[in-house]
Design a protein around this motif. Structure first.
Motif, PDB file in Angstrom:
ATOM      1  N   LEU A   1      25.028  41.510  28.673  1.00 44.71           N
ATOM      2  CA  LEU A   1      24.249  40.633  29.796  1.00 44.71           C
ATOM      3  C   LEU A   1      24.226  41.021  31.122  1.00 44.71           C
ATOM      4  N   GLU A   2      22.986  41.134  31.838  1.00 43.55           N
ATOM      5  CA  GLU A   2      22.698  41.978  33.032  1.00 43.55           C
ATOM      6  C   GLU A   2      23.245  41.162  34.021  1.00 43.55           C
ATOM      7  N   TRP A   3      24.030  41.791  35.041  1.00 44.38           N
ATOM      8  CA  TRP A   3      24.909  41.387  36.029  1.00 44.38           C
ATOM      9  C   TRP A   3      25.119  42.371  37.163  1.00 44.38           C
ATOM     10  N   THR A   4      25.344  41.994  38.214  1.00 42.97           N
ATOM     11  CA  THR A   4      25.577  43.088  39.445  1.00 42.97           C
ATOM     12  C   THR A   4      26.738  42.933  40.098  1.00 42.97           C
ATOM     13  N   PRO A   5      27.637  43.606  40.685  1.00 49.21           N
ATOM     14  CA  PRO A   5      28.702  43.146  41.544  1.00 49.21           C
ATOM     15  C   PRO A   5      27.979  42.981  43.012  1.00 49.21           C
ATOM     16  N   ASP A   6      28.666  41.974  43.567  1.00 44.35           N
ATOM     17  CA  ASP A   6      28.322  42.042  45.039  1.00 44.35           C
ATOM     18  C   ASP A   6      29.242  42.994  45.853  1.00 44.35           C
ATOM     19  N   GLU A   7      29.509  43.013  47.203  1.00 45.97           N
ATOM     20  CA  GLU A   7      30.194  43.816  47.928  1.00 45.97           C
ATOM     21  C   GLU A   7      31.726  43.547  47.730  1.00 45.97           C
ATOM     22  N   ASN A   8      32.070  42.571  47.152  1.00 41.07           N
ATOM     23  CA  ASN A   8      33.579  42.438  47.049  1.00 41.07           C
ATOM     24  C   ASN A   8      33.701  42.456  45.598  1.00 41.07           C
ATOM     25  N   GLY A   9      32.684  42.860  44.472  1.00 42.55           N
ATOM     26  CA  GLY A   9      32.900  42.968  43.206  1.00 42.55           C
ATOM     27  C   GLY A   9      32.629  41.686  42.426  1.00 42.55           C
ATOM     28  N   LEU A  10      32.268  40.650  42.979  1.00 45.89           N
ATOM     29  CA  LEU A  10      32.041  39.377  42.225  1.00 45.89           C
ATOM     30  C   LEU A  10      30.800  39.745  41.396  1.00 45.89           C
ATOM     31  N   PRO A  11      30.736  39.111  40.243  1.00 45.02           N
ATOM     32  CA  PRO A  11      29.717  39.238  39.238  1.00 45.02           C
ATOM     33  C   PRO A  11      28.539  38.365  39.735  1.00 45.02           C
ATOM     34  N   LEU A  12      27.465  38.789  40.013  1.00 43.56           N
ATOM     35  CA  LEU A  12      26.419  38.022  40.269  1.00 43.56           C
ATOM     36  C   LEU A  12      25.452  37.900  39.114  1.00 43.56           C
ATOM     37  N   LEU A  13      24.834  36.780  38.429  1.00 46.65           N
ATOM     38  CA  LEU A  13      23.805  36.780  37.502  1.00 46.65           C
ATOM     39  C   LEU A  13      22.308  36.444  38.339  1.00 46.65           C
ATOM     40  N   THR A  14      22.018  37.299  38.995  1.00 46.51           N
ATOM     41  CA  THR A  14      20.978  37.125  39.612  1.00 46.51           C
ATOM     42  C   THR A  14      19.688  36.853  38.879  1.00 46.51           C
ATOM     43  N   ARG A  15      19.637  37.729  37.835  1.00 51.65           N
ATOM     44  CA  ARG A  15      18.353  37.445  36.778  1.00 51.65           C
ATOM     45  C   ARG A  15      18.378  35.936  36.276  1.00 51.65           C
ATOM     46  N   TYR A  16      19.321  35.138  36.281  1.00 47.31           N
ATOM     47  CA  TYR A  16      19.336  33.907  35.517  1.00 47.31           C
ATOM     48  C   TYR A  16      19.436  32.786  36.573  1.00 47.31           C
ATOM     49  N   SER A  17      19.592  33.002  37.864  1.00 48.82           N
ATOM     50  CA  SER A  17      20.164  31.854  39.015  1.00 48.82           C
ATOM     51  C   SER A  17      18.807  31.933  39.705  1.00 48.82           C
ATOM     52  N   SER A  18      18.842  30.568  40.296  1.00 44.18           N
ATOM     53  CA  SER A  18      18.104  30.214  41.465  1.00 44.18           C
ATOM     54  C   SER A  18      18.664  30.849  42.889  1.00 44.18           C
ATOM     55  N   HIS A  19      19.886  30.469  43.004  1.00 38.71           N
ATOM     56  CA  HIS A  19      20.821  30.859  43.952  1.00 38.71           C
ATOM     57  C   HIS A  19      22.027  31.444  43.660  1.00 38.71           C
ATOM     58  N   ILE A  20      22.784  32.009  44.259  1.00 41.80           N
ATOM     59  CA  ILE A  20      24.153  32.426  44.186  1.00 41.80           C
ATOM     60  C   ILE A  20      25.044  32.429  45.454  1.00 41.80           C
ATOM     61  N   LEU A  21      25.967  31.677  45.265  1.00 41.12           N
ATOM     62  CA  LEU A  21      27.084  31.493  46.577  1.00 41.12           C
ATOM     63  C   LEU A  21      28.223  32.432  46.459  1.00 41.12           C
ATOM     64  N   ALA A  22      28.600  33.167  47.198  1.00 37.87           N
ATOM     65  CA  ALA A  22      29.772  34.039  47.264  1.00 37.87           C
ATOM     66  C   ALA A  22      30.658  33.205  47.914  1.00 37.87           C
ATOM     67  N   CYS A  23      32.028  32.638  47.492  1.00 41.75           N
ATOM     68  CA  CYS A  23      32.896  31.949  48.101  1.00 41.75           C
ATOM     69  C   CYS A  23      34.389  32.402  48.160  1.00 41.75           C
ATOM     70  N   ARG A  24      34.911  31.708  49.388  1.00 42.05           N
ATOM     71  CA  ARG A  24      36.324  32.098  49.261  1.00 42.05           C
ATOM     72  C   ARG A  24      37.071  30.794  49.396  1.00 42.05           C
ATOM     73  N   VAL A  25      38.231  30.797  48.566  1.00 38.67           N
ATOM     74  CA  VAL A  25      39.012  29.490  48.529  1.00 38.67           C
ATOM     75  C   VAL A  25      39.734  29.205  49.656  1.00 38.67           C
ATOM     76  N   GLU A  26      39.519  27.949  50.032  1.00 37.84           N
ATOM     77  CA  GLU A  26      40.348  27.582  51.218  1.00 37.84           C
ATOM     78  C   GLU A  26      41.258  26.561  50.744  1.00 37.84           C
ATOM     79  N   GLU A  27      41.109  25.619  49.719  1.00 30.39           N
ATOM     80  CA  GLU A  27      42.304  24.787  49.123  1.00 30.39           C
ATOM     81  C   GLU A  27      42.089  24.862  47.684  1.00 30.39           C
TER      82      GLU A  27
END
Length: 170
Positions: free
Chosen positions: A106-132
């Motif tokens: 499957l095609e994916w790319t890491p963001d600056e923190n290494g999170l796998p992004l599925l850009t080809r299959y997505s309308s938007h991608i939100l990189a998130c940090r858990v608060e609770e």
């Protein structure tokens, strides 16, 4: 609410009744992705994502306690919410199944923190940090701040799940 009848028995206290009711609630289809300590990506299909706050930008996701991805998110404190476009039904099914390596081929790319992004299959991608991280029955409710929003390549349509089937919204 009308009372139960012989034609319409009450299912209010059954798992089947609950699942039937939830199947009648349309949900946007997302893939939640995270990165393991070994550098391997992980993820799962979800319709349990919602916007919570614009200021600050917060969202919430429900994550199965028994899932393989939850410990990775808890360890790193980060995840990506890949909001799928209409062309990604196969990807949604793959990540909803029991496939051992959901990212194989499957095609994916890491963001600056290494999170796998599925850009080809997505309308938007939100990189998130858990608060609770809140216990919620057999799931955990993760409330997260949105740190980065990346446009995907499948942005003209949306993939939704309703009645136990995938549907396209144009």
């Amino acid at each position: 609410m009308p009372p139960a009848t012989a034609d319409r028995p009450s299912t209010a206290s059954t798992d089947a009744g609950f699942l039937d009711a939830m199947a009648a609630l349309a949900g946007g289809v997302c893939i939640v992705t995270a990165l393991g300590p070994d550098g391997r990506p992980a993820g799962f299909t979800s319709t349990a994502a919602m916007s919570l706050s614009r200021t600050p930008r917060l969202l919430a996701i429900g994550v199965d306690r028994a899932g393989r991805t939850l410990p990775l998110i808890q360890r790193s404190g980060r995840f990506a919410l890949n909001i799928l476009g209409a062309g990604a039904e196969g990807v949604a099914r793959r990540f909803a199944g029991r496939t051992a390596d959901r990212f194989a081929g499957l095609e994916w790319t890491p963001d600056e923190n290494g999170l796998p992004l599925l850009t080809r299959y997505s309308s938007h991608i939100l990189a998130c940090r858990v608060e609770e991280d809140v216990p919620a029955g057999d799931h955990r409710l993760l409330i997260a701040s949105v740190e980065e929003i990346t446009p995907g390549q499948d942005g003209s349509t949306a993939l939704v799940h309703l009645g136990r089937n995938y549907h396209t919204i144009q």
